[in-house]
Structures are given as C-alpha cells and as structure tokens.
Scaffold this motif. Structure first.
Motif, PDB file in Angstrom:
ATOM      1  N   MET A  76      99.876 -48.710 -15.318  1.00 34.60           N
ATOM      2  CA  MET A  76     100.299 -47.693 -16.271  1.00 34.60           C
ATOM      3  C   MET A  76      99.156 -46.695 -16.420  1.00 34.60           C
ATOM      4  SD  MET A  76     101.695 -47.874 -20.212  1.00 34.60           S
ATOM      5  CE  MET A  76     103.312 -48.537 -19.810  1.00 34.60           C
ATOM      6  N   PRO A  77      99.133 -45.698 -15.545  1.00 37.03           N
ATOM      7  CA  PRO A  77      98.026 -44.720 -15.592  1.00 37.03           C
ATOM      8  C   PRO A  77      98.152 -43.788 -16.782  1.00 37.03           C
ATOM      9  CG  PRO A  77      99.656 -44.030 -13.991  1.00 37.03           C
ATOM     10  CD  PRO A  77     100.102 -45.384 -14.484  1.00 37.03           C
ATOM     11  N   ARG A  78      97.043 -43.249 -17.216  1.00 39.30           N
ATOM     12  CA  ARG A  78      97.089 -42.157 -18.185  1.00 39.30           C
ATOM     13  C   ARG A  78      97.622 -40.908 -17.482  1.00 39.30           C
ATOM     14  NH1 ARG A  78      94.603 -42.846 -23.208  1.00 39.30           N
ATOM     15  NH2 ARG A  78      93.615 -44.895 -23.399  1.00 39.30           N
ATOM     16  N   ILE A  79      98.219 -40.037 -18.254  1.00 42.41           N
ATOM     17  CA  ILE A  79      98.813 -38.816 -17.705  1.00 42.41           C
ATOM     18  C   ILE A  79      98.112 -37.611 -18.325  1.00 42.41           C
ATOM     19  CG2 ILE A  79     100.900 -37.397 -17.625  1.00 42.41           C
ATOM     20  CD1 ILE A  79     102.523 -39.997 -17.619  1.00 42.41           C
ATOM     21  N   MET A  80      97.588 -36.739 -17.474  1.00 38.28           N
ATOM     22  CA  MET A  80      96.977 -35.495 -17.948  1.00 38.28           C
ATOM     23  C   MET A  80      97.888 -34.336 -17.535  1.00 38.28           C
ATOM     24  SD  MET A  80      93.112 -33.986 -17.410  1.00 38.28           S
ATOM     25  CE  MET A  80      93.253 -33.641 -15.633  1.00 38.28           C
ATOM     26  N   VAL A  81      98.409 -33.637 -18.525  1.00 37.94           N
ATOM     27  CA  VAL A  81      99.328 -32.521 -18.285  1.00 37.94           C
ATOM     28  C   VAL A  81      98.559 -31.217 -18.469  1.00 37.94           C
ATOM     29  CG1 VAL A  81     101.506 -31.466 -18.941  1.00 37.94           C
ATOM     30  CG2 VAL A  81     101.190 -33.941 -19.217  1.00 37.94           C
ATOM     31  N   VAL A  82      98.392 -30.467 -17.399  1.00 36.81           N
ATOM     32  CA  VAL A  82      97.648 -29.206 -17.443  1.00 36.81           C
ATOM     33  C   VAL A  82      98.649 -28.052 -17.350  1.00 36.81           C
ATOM     34  CG1 VAL A  82      95.834 -27.814 -16.395  1.00 36.81           C
ATOM     35  CG2 VAL A  82      95.678 -30.313 -16.321  1.00 36.81           C
ATOM     36  N   ILE A  83      98.737 -27.243 -18.395  1.00 37.78           N
ATOM     37  CA  ILE A  83      99.684 -26.123 -18.432  1.00 37.78           C
ATOM     38  C   ILE A  83      98.900 -24.833 -18.611  1.00 37.78           C
ATOM     39  CG2 ILE A  83     101.720 -25.151 -19.545  1.00 37.78           C
ATOM     40  CD1 ILE A  83     102.421 -27.890 -20.597  1.00 37.78           C
ATOM     41  N   ASP A  84      98.920 -23.998 -17.588  1.00 37.42           N
ATOM     42  CA  ASP A  84      98.221 -22.711 -17.659  1.00 37.42           C
ATOM     43  C   ASP A  84      99.189 -21.640 -18.150  1.00 37.42           C
ATOM     44  OD1 ASP A  84      96.221 -20.884 -17.506  1.00 37.42           O
ATOM     45  OD2 ASP A  84      96.167 -20.757 -15.315  1.00 37.42           O
TER      46      ASP A  84
ATOM     47  N   ILE B 280      99.454 -40.032 -22.823  1.00 39.09           N
ATOM     48  CA  ILE B 280      99.854 -38.718 -22.308  1.00 39.09           C
ATOM     49  C   ILE B 280      98.992 -37.673 -23.006  1.00 39.09           C
ATOM     50  CG2 ILE B 280     101.718 -37.030 -22.144  1.00 39.09           C
ATOM     51  CD1 ILE B 280     103.691 -39.323 -22.022  1.00 39.09           C
ATOM     52  N   HIS B 281      98.224 -36.923 -22.233  1.00 42.16           N
ATOM     53  CA  HIS B 281      97.248 -35.991 -22.785  1.00 42.16           C
ATOM     54  C   HIS B 281      97.553 -34.567 -22.318  1.00 42.16           C
ATOM     55  CE1 HIS B 281      94.984 -39.540 -23.961  1.00 42.16           C
ATOM     56  NE2 HIS B 281      95.132 -39.983 -22.740  1.00 42.16           N
ATOM     57  N   LEU B 282      97.591 -33.643 -23.255  1.00 43.47           N
ATOM     58  CA  LEU B 282      97.928 -32.250 -22.952  1.00 43.47           C
ATOM     59  C   LEU B 282      96.668 -31.398 -22.867  1.00 43.47           C
ATOM     60  CD1 LEU B 282     100.908 -31.796 -25.458  1.00 43.47           C
ATOM     61  CD2 LEU B 282     101.012 -32.529 -23.071  1.00 43.47           C
ATOM     62  N   VAL B 283      96.601 -30.573 -21.833  1.00 42.30           N
ATOM     63  CA  VAL B 283      95.539 -29.573 -21.692  1.00 42.30           C
ATOM     64  C   VAL B 283      96.241 -28.227 -21.558  1.00 42.30           C
ATOM     65  CG1 VAL B 283      93.586 -28.762 -20.344  1.00 42.30           C
ATOM     66  CG2 VAL B 283      93.987 -31.221 -20.565  1.00 42.30           C
ATOM     67  N   LEU B 284      96.234 -27.452 -22.628  1.00 46.22           N
ATOM     68  CA  LEU B 284      96.929 -26.170 -22.645  1.00 46.22           C
ATOM     69  C   LEU B 284      95.924 -25.039 -22.479  1.00 46.22           C
ATOM     70  CD1 LEU B 284      99.430 -26.674 -25.626  1.00 46.22           C
ATOM     71  CD2 LEU B 284      99.666 -27.364 -23.229  1.00 46.22           C
ATOM     72  N   ALA B 285      96.242 -24.101 -21.595  1.00 45.91           N
ATOM     73  CA  ALA B 285      95.326 -22.987 -21.317  1.00 45.91           C
ATOM     74  C   ALA B 285      96.034 -21.661 -21.558  1.00 45.91           C
ATOM     75  CB  ALA B 285      94.824 -23.065 -19.884  1.00 45.91           C
ATOM     76  N   THR B 286      95.262 -20.695 -22.059  1.00 45.78           N
ATOM     77  CA  THR B 286      95.820 -19.369 -22.311  1.00 45.78           C
ATOM     78  C   THR B 286      94.692 -18.345 -22.294  1.00 45.78           C
ATOM     79  OG1 THR B 286      97.133 -18.042 -23.856  1.00 45.78           O
ATOM     80  CG2 THR B 286      95.549 -19.575 -24.828  1.00 45.78           C
ATOM     81  N   GLN B 287      95.050 -17.074 -22.148  1.00 47.13           N
ATOM     82  CA  GLN B 287      94.042 -16.021 -22.207  1.00 47.13           C
ATOM     83  C   GLN B 287      93.702 -15.676 -23.649  1.00 47.13           C
ATOM     84  OE1 GLN B 287      94.763 -12.555 -19.832  1.00 47.13           O
ATOM     85  NE2 GLN B 287      95.527 -13.724 -18.100  1.00 47.13           N
ATOM     86  N   SER B 288      94.697 -15.807 -24.530  1.00 47.30           N
ATOM     87  CA  SER B 288      94.483 -15.437 -25.924  1.00 47.30           C
ATOM     88  C   SER B 288      95.536 -16.118 -26.787  1.00 47.30           C
ATOM     89  CB  SER B 288      94.576 -13.911 -26.085  1.00 47.30           C
ATOM     90  OG  SER B 288      94.567 -13.549 -27.449  1.00 47.30           O
ATOM     91  N   LEU B 289      95.167 -16.415 -28.040  1.00 46.56           N
ATOM     92  CA  LEU B 289      96.124 -16.987 -28.993  1.00 46.56           C
ATOM     93  C   LEU B 289      96.776 -15.913 -29.857  1.00 46.56           C
ATOM     94  CD1 LEU B 289      94.417 -20.266 -30.264  1.00 46.56           C
ATOM     95  CD2 LEU B 289      96.393 -20.049 -28.768  1.00 46.56           C
ATOM     96  N   LYS B 290      96.421 -14.647 -29.626  1.00 45.03           N
ATOM     97  CA  LYS B 290      97.020 -13.569 -30.411  1.00 45.03           C
ATOM     98  C   LYS B 290      98.531 -13.558 -30.190  1.00 45.03           C
ATOM     99  CE  LYS B 290      92.980 -10.530 -30.225  1.00 45.03           C
ATOM    100  NZ  LYS B 290      92.427  -9.273 -29.661  1.00 45.03           N
ATOM    101  N   GLY B 291      99.269 -13.504 -31.281  1.00 43.29           N
ATOM    102  CA  GLY B 291     100.718 -13.443 -31.183  1.00 43.29           C
ATOM    103  C   GLY B 291     101.377 -14.766 -30.883  1.00 43.29           C
ATOM    104  N   ILE B 292     100.588 -15.845 -30.798  1.00 43.75           N
ATOM    105  CA  ILE B 292     101.142 -17.175 -30.505  1.00 43.75           C
ATOM    106  C   ILE B 292     101.148 -17.994 -31.786  1.00 43.75           C
ATOM    107  CG2 ILE B 292     100.882 -19.288 -29.147  1.00 43.75           C
ATOM    108  CD1 ILE B 292      99.375 -17.690 -27.061  1.00 43.75           C
TER     109      ILE B 292
END
Length: 881
Positions: free
Chosen positions: A509-517, A547-559
């Motif tokens: 049962m591996p850990r899961i790393m979810v990378v969302i650009d 289950i681990h989330l890695v969320l990426a963005t250029q800016s959080l403005k308007g989010i």
C-alpha cells in the motif's frame, strides 16, 4: 615514541628529542672515557675528541634537517594562513580543501644559539568544544573566527550565533557578514527561544541524517573528517560537508529544557559531525540553590568538563613545560583594526556571495542516499535542493504533520523546475511499492510529457494539457481510492496507513503523491463549489490513508483558497510579488513578503503557518531535460532489476487518442457509434447509442476539419459494421472528406433535392443512416423548422422523413460548421436529441446546450461534448485520423 613530523609541534618535539639524544650520547661517552676525577687519559683523548665531534656533527645535521623541515612547514602554513595582520583577499580559501591544522599566533623558540619564530598550530577539526569564562577574552574569540573564516573553504562553513542578552554584541565586529546566507544561514543573531529551537531542531535532524545515512564504517567513513577526506580524494568537492560553528552566550539563558538538551547533543557529537561549539555560561547557575535548576546545573557542569577553555587553548603560556630543552614563548598575534577588518570582511563577503549562486547539482540531490533505500510508512522525506549556503540538503517532509503542500511562483520563477526536482527525487528515494505519483498539468506545455515516454515507473497517471472536466474525473478516482483504503483499514481494524502496514507487512500500500500544476483550472466550471469541496475532503481525509496533494500555481489572486488553505501546512514560494508572497506563505495576515526578494534559483520553504522566522531559504538545482531522461532510465532499470512492474495511464491533451484496430461494435437492435475516449481517468471508449425512438438523431457542430473527419469516419465505420444498418446515405458537397476505404459503401448526393427526389417513393424500404453535411435545407428544398402555407414537395417529404425515420429504424446525423449556419440553413435543432460540439465558441456551445445549461467557456482544442435531451452527458476526445 616516534613523533609526527607533519606538524609544527611534532617537529619541535623531534628537535627537542634530538638535543636530548645528543646529551645522552655525551653522557655515555663521558662515562666511557672520564675517570672519577673527570679527566681523560692522554692516550685516549684524541679518540674521545673524535667520537664527541661525531656526536656533535650528527646533532648539527639533525638540527639543520629539523630546522629546514620547520622552515618548509612554516612557509607552507604561511602560504595559506599568514598572520592575521597580513591577511588579504588572496588568502580566502576557495579551493574546497579543509586544512589539517589551524594557525593562530606564533611561538618564539630559543635554545643556546637557536632563536626563531614559528606559527602556533592546532589540529583540525578541533577535538573538543570550547568555552569562554571572561568577556575580556572575547578578542581571542574574534581571532579564532577571523582565522576560520579565511582558512576554511568559503563555501563549506556556517555560523550560528545565539545571544539573547547581548543581541550579538559578542560578535558585532562581524555584523557585515550576517546578510550572507552561505556564512550565516539565519542571516541574523538568534535571540529568542523559538528561533533557537528551530535552528537546533534542524541541526539535530542533520546529525541524525549523518549518522544514519552518510557515515559508514564499511567504507571507513565514520565521521565528518574521514568522510570529507574521502570525497576530496575522489574530487567530489560539492558533496563535502560544511563545518558548522555554533556560538552560545550565557548558557542556559534563553533556553528551555528542550533547547538545552539539543545544545548538549551538539557538545557530544561535535567532532564526529563537524560541529564546533563555542560558548560562555551563566556562572550563577553553577551555584544555584533552586532545586528546579539543579538538573540543569549538573548537566551544564558536564558540558564544561567535556570542553576546554578557549583562552587556555590559544594563548597558553606554559608551553615550555612540554619540552625538556627548548624554551618556547607564546607570542600571540595582533588583531586587525576596525578599518582593516572591514576591508577583509568585505572581500570575504564578495567572494562568498559569488559562491552563493552555485549550490548543488541536480545529480548531487538525486544521489543523496541509495536508490529506493527509504520506507514510506511514516511519510516521505524528499530532498529538493540545498540550503542557501549551498551545503545542507533541504527536504520536503510529507507526512502526518505536513501532509499537503502549496507551491507558487510567477512566470520564470522556476516553479516547473522545482516540480521536476520533487518528482524525480521522490522516485529515487522510494520504490513504486512505497510511493506512486499522479501528475496532472493544466497548462499548455510539455513539462510532464517527459514522464510519459518512456513511462516513469512510479506514475499511475501522467496528464498534460488537461482541462477542468478531466481534472474533476481524476479527483473522483482519488476519492474512490481513498474509500477503498478506508474500507481496508476497517476490515483489519486499524485507523490509518501506518497501522495497516504494521498489521499487513506483506501487503503493498504505497503512499500517493498527487502533483497538480496550475490547479486553479479545476475551479473554472459551473461545479466550482463541488470541486473545492472534493479537494477539501481529499485533503482532510487523505492524510490518514497516505494520499498527499501538491498543488502548484503562479498566483493565488482571484482563487478562493480560504477553505483549502488550512489543510496545506507546507508552503514553497518562489519569486513572486509581495502580495502573492503573503498569500502563498501563509495567508495575507502572515505579512510574509520575503519571497518577493528572491532571485532564481532560490525558494522559501515554510511549515510554520507563514511565520517569517519559519522561512527556510534554499537553492533548487536546474533539472535539464536530458538529466531528467537519464534518471527516468535509471529508475526503470532499478525497477527491472528488482522485479517491479507498473502501469501508467497517459493523457495527452494536446493530441488525440489513436483509433483502436477494432473500434466498431456490431449491433442488431440499435446503432452504437464509438467516437473516441471519455475524458476521465479510466479513458473508456465513448459511444452514442441510436435507438428507434422519436428525435433520436444526432447533430454535430464544430470548426475543426480533422475532428469532423474523425467523427464522420466513426459514423460510417459503425454503420458498415452494424447488422442493424442496411444503407448509408451522404448528402453534401464535401464527400472527399470520407475515407477512401469507406466511400465505395456510401450513396452520395450533392444536395437534399437530389436525395428527396431519389427516395420519395422508397424512403423506408431500408434502415439507413442519412448523413447531412452543411446542407442549406431552406435554399435547397424550401424547408424551415416552422413552415407556413403549402410547402414544396421536397420540404414536405423531408418533414415526413424527420417525423417517421426513427420509428422506422433510420437516423439522421447532421454535420454543421457553427450555430449560425444551423440557424440560417433551416436545421430543425429540436429534432436532434443528441448533439455533439467541438471547437466551438461560448455562444455556439450555449446554442447546443440549450437555455438551461449556459456556460461561459469555449471548448478547448481536441475536446468534444455530448448533449442528450438538453443534458450535458459527457466530455470526450475524438480519435485521431
């Protein structure tokens, strides 16, 4: 005992021993030749004189030899370590080699006619910590620091100063260096318990890592010195460990018990791990009557007993006591005046700053530890760069304490480069049995496509140029995976992944790393609130099931990140605006603007809710495409060697899926047309089933000829394979779009008038597919959805055909280029329950959806959607042609 002739002290002892040996030979000779009165017989005098001359000559030769060796050693030492008053920029150590000895002060050596000066040297690394018990001796501390700054490799030394009372007064002469992160990683004097605790926790973790993963008895690298010497001999200078100097004033002032315990850890492991502790202490605590402080008093006494007094080490006056004949005086040396010192430190700072931009290479980070040598039971520790000083490894700790991370940085900040480091580094440390990754990229580019050809063994999914609809299906799949894991936990009576693995050591049962650009794209649809809710639920419940989330963005403005933000305790900010820095590192209230001052390739890691004191600045190595490819191959080879086989789903939004060899299904009771693949995680075939019911026709609208050809081929191919369909009719002036292998099986007409005339008497003799391609019904046969008066015979026939075709087993499939053409050509839209749209703008999309399903987004390239009875049923990607 044979003396070490490589050191100044050893050579002086050799010279002293030579004098002793000469005197003993004189004594032995006198005993042989002199009588009780001390006289020598006349006949033996010449022999005695000759033998004595031989002893004298031998001594002179030995003395000359030792003096020459001493002179050569002096020159060698002074070549790199001149007196402090003679220091200049040319003596800054930029060669990467640590000295075997540190020179500080000089010794005046005399004996009879011998009279010379030598540098006073000390074996390096130092054996023990050192303490100061008199503030008047601080000048000795300044001399030691100045010597170390110039003698040690400029990129392999770090200084930490804790001074809660004096606030840096002890080392104020070196204030100009505090801004250099290579030399002073904290960039300031530590003055609070919290700041000290953060720094000591980092160095404690560093010590544990050295002892667990770096030092190795089998390779004869049991400590900092042997490890660095081995690396230097192999010319692996970049991997050499830094020497860390810790200065504490008035210990234990400003320390709680936890800090004091970590201070003692430094005392114990200093020499082994390349740490030098210099400290003063609060003498009042050594005579305390407070029972609560008694334990700390005893422990502090132990620290003092295991250390040596700084003054006694460097300015000891009784050196001659160690020698039998030589008279040795400790002369010491002068310290530069303030102007000279400022010039020296400015030169040093300039060179250190130049070194700052170098850091570690991508390969060095990837090679930190053996491949697949880590267990993910307690989380993931992933090296992603090196400290701002260029020495220490910085790791992302993904686990119970910090399960999810937010990554941000403006265009050109190196965000994609960081993600590559994170992905490859994680895959180097953990096998696919310990960790799997989902890679989801929403931007138009090919960043993650490198992991699809060849496939990255750890990747369950590689999706590039994805869009909102596809991303939501991936989230749904992850929710399903979460539920499966919770069900498994319940079955075996545990609450999280650690407990499950403990009870089922043979289960994988591996850990899961979810990378969302560019994760903000997920919020760009009508179900934004539901999407945020799904992400929030995954973030909250994903920790326990790995289950681990890695969320990426250029800016959080308007989010709208307000509800998600608290779940993302890990933050990595690259260069961005001051406002974005606040949002990315902990929220607008954090007032943490330090990311605005960053330059490529630096970033800031913060797991302290945005507290500025929790910022860890680090350097990210450049991940070149060629290097990434090389490591993917290495990972694949390692997996093959140990028998690990995996499967990877590939979603390439910039391209269409290939049509399978068998993409048509034979049907007897209805017509099933397979148009492509559903835009979801499983990418199942997408089909439309036409059944004998009223208005079960299909309207297809769009502006891309390749997709139109693909859909047309799907229609004709399905009809030819179907036992249900007996005839295929095409009406339009663009039949060259029909595949040449299929055209011979199609009855073609140029206009609807020709079709009506031909089939007016036999319209329903056969079950057929009528394909209408951009025909102007109004112009060709006078047809309109609403007709007044007596219609033309062709128009009446076509209306009758529309009303009865479906019940008779025939279907109409119409292709039109845009909604305006549909309106202008008199196409009865309401007669088409099924509608497919592709490459249409917002207005055209809303025209097909109907009044109840309005949208504010156009359809991206290589996407299509299906509307069934005014309900948006599916998104899909047509097959390529």
């Amino acid at each position: 005992m044979e003396k070490n002739q490589e050191t100044m002290e050893g050579l002086l002892h050799c010279l002293d021993d030579s004098i002793t040996s000469r005197d003993r030979r004189y004594e032995t000779l006198d005993a042989q030749y002199k009588n009780a009165d001390g006289h020598i017989l006349h006949k033996e005098y010449d022999e005695y004189s000759a033998r004595k001359e031989s002893i004298t000559r031998r001594f002179k030769n030995e003395a000359i030899d030792y003096q020459e060796k001493i002179d050569r050693l002096c020159q060698r030492i002074r070549k790199s370590q001149p007196s402090l008053m003679e220091l200049s920029s040319e003596f800054i150590n930029t060669k990467g080699r640590f000295p075997r000895n540190i020179a500080l002060g000089k010794l005046h050596v005399t004996y009879n006619n011998l009279d010379f000066f030598v540098p006073k040297t000390f074996s390096f690394p130092f054996e023990k910590p050192m303490y100061i018990c008199d503030e008047s001796k601080n000048v000795i501390l300044h001399k030691v620091l100045l010597r170390l700054l110039f003698a040690l490799p400029v990129d392999k030394q770090e200084y930490y100063v804790f001074d809660p009372i004096g606030l840096g007064k002890t080392v104020s002469k070196f204030n100009s260096l505090f801004s250099n992160e290579r030399l002073f990683p904290q960039k300031k004097i530590l003055s609070s318990t919290l700041e000290l605790k953060v720094a000591l926790k980092d160095v404690t973790k560093y010590i544990l890592d050295l002892q667990s993963n770096v030092f190795n008895i089998a390779t004869d690298c049991q400590d900092w010195d042997s490890y660095n010497r081995r690396l230097y001999s192999q010319r692996e200078l970049r991997r050499m460990l830094p020497y860390k100097i810790f200065i504490f004033t008035a210990v234990p002032d400003g320390m709680d018990q936890e800090c004091f315990d970590m201070f003692r850890t430094l005392i114990v492991h200093g020499k082994q791990c390349g740490l030098l502790v210099l400290f003063s202490f609060n003498e009042a605590i050594l005579n305390t009557e407070d029972s609560k402080m008694k334990k700390m008093e005893i422990e502090l006494r132990g620290c003092i007993e295991n250390s040596v007094q700084l003054h006694n080490v460097f300015e000891e006056d009784n050196i001659s006591n160690d020698f039998e004949h030589l008279e040795i005086e400790n002369v010491g040396e002068k310290f530069p005046d303030d102007y000279q010192l400022s010039v020296l430190l400015d030169d040093l700072k300039a060179i250190a700053e130049k070194q700052n931009s170098q850091g570690m290479s991508f390969d060095e980070i990837m090679e930190h530890g053996s491949m697949f040598n880590c267990n993910s039971r307690n989380g993931l520790m992933i090296p992603v760069g090196c400290g701002a000083s260029g020495n220490s490894i910085i790791e992302l700790d993904i686990g119970d304490a910090t399960p999810h991370y937010l990554i941000g940085g403006t265009t050109g900040s190196g965000k994609s480069n960081f993600l590559h480091n994170l992905i490859i580094s994680a895959c180097c440390r953990y096998s696919p049995n310990e960790m799997r990754v989902y890679l989801l990229d929403f931007k138009e580019g090919v960043e993650f496509s490198q992991y699809a050809n060849p496939n990255l063994k750890h990747a369950k999914l590689v999706a590039t140029e994805a869009d909102t609809e596809y991303g939501i299906t991936v989230l749904r799949h992850l929710v399903e995976e979460k539920e499966k894991r919770y069900a498994a936990f319940k079955t075996c009576g545990c609450k999280d992944i650690q407990g499950y693995r403990d009870k089922n050591p043979d289960e994988i049962m591996p850990r899961i790393m979810v990378v969302i650009d560019e994760f903000q794209v997920l919020f760009g649809n009508a179900q934004k609130d539901q999407t945020i809710s799904t992400l929030e639920m995954l973030a909250k419940q994903g920790r326990a099931c790995g289950i681990h989330l890695v969320l990426a963005t250029q800016s959080l403005k308007g989010i709208d990140f307000s509800t998600l933000g608290p779940q993302f305790g890990g933050r990595v900010a690259l260069k961005c605006s001051a406002e974005d820095s606040k949002y990315l590192l902990g929220g607008i209230a954090s007032n943490n603007e330090e990311a605005a001052e960053l330059k490529v390739p630096f970033a800031i890691l913060n797991t302290s809710q945005g507290s500025v004191s929790g910022n860890v600045k680090f350097m990210i190595p450049r991940a070149e495409e060629k290097k990434i490819a090389e490591w993917i191959v290495k990972i694949e080879k390692k997996c093959n060697d140990i028998g690990i086989d995996t499967e990877t789903k590939i979603f390439e939004g910039q391209s269409l899926p290939k049509r399978p060899i068998k993409s048509f299904v034979s049907q007897r009771t209805n017509l099933q047309i397979i148009f492509g693949e559903l835009m979801d995680y499983n990418a199942e075939p997408f089909s439309v089933n036409l059944r004998p019911r009223v208005t079960d026709n299909l309207l297809i609208c769009g502006h891309d000829d390749l997709i139109k050809k693909s859909l047309l081929d799907s229609v004709i191919g399905a009809a030819l394979e179907s036992e249900y369909c007996e005839e295929i009719i095409y009406v339009g002036d663009d039949n060259e779009m029909i595949d040449t292998a299929l055209i011979s099986n199609v009855v073609c007409f140029w206009s609807m008038k020709d079709f009506c005339e031909k089939y007016s008497e036999c319209a329903f003799d056969k079950k057929c597919i009528l394909i209408i391609d951009n025909c102007n019904l109004t112009k060709q046969i006078g047809y309109a959805p609403i007709m007044y008066g007596t219609p033309k015979s062709e128009a009446a026939f076509f209306k009758d055909y529309l009303d009865n075709a479906n019940e008779k087993g025939s279907y109409i499939i119409a292709f039109y280029e845009g909604s305006n053409r549909i309106k202008n050509c008199g196409v009865p839209k309401d007669e088409f329950n099924y509608r497919i749209g592709y490459s249409v703008n917002v207005d055209e999309k809303n025209f097909l959806l109907g009044a109840g399903l309005q949208s504010n987004a156009s359809v991206k390239k290589n996407r299509a959607f299906l509307v069934d009875n005014l309900e948006l049923k599916a998104w899909f990607r047509p097959y390529s042609v």
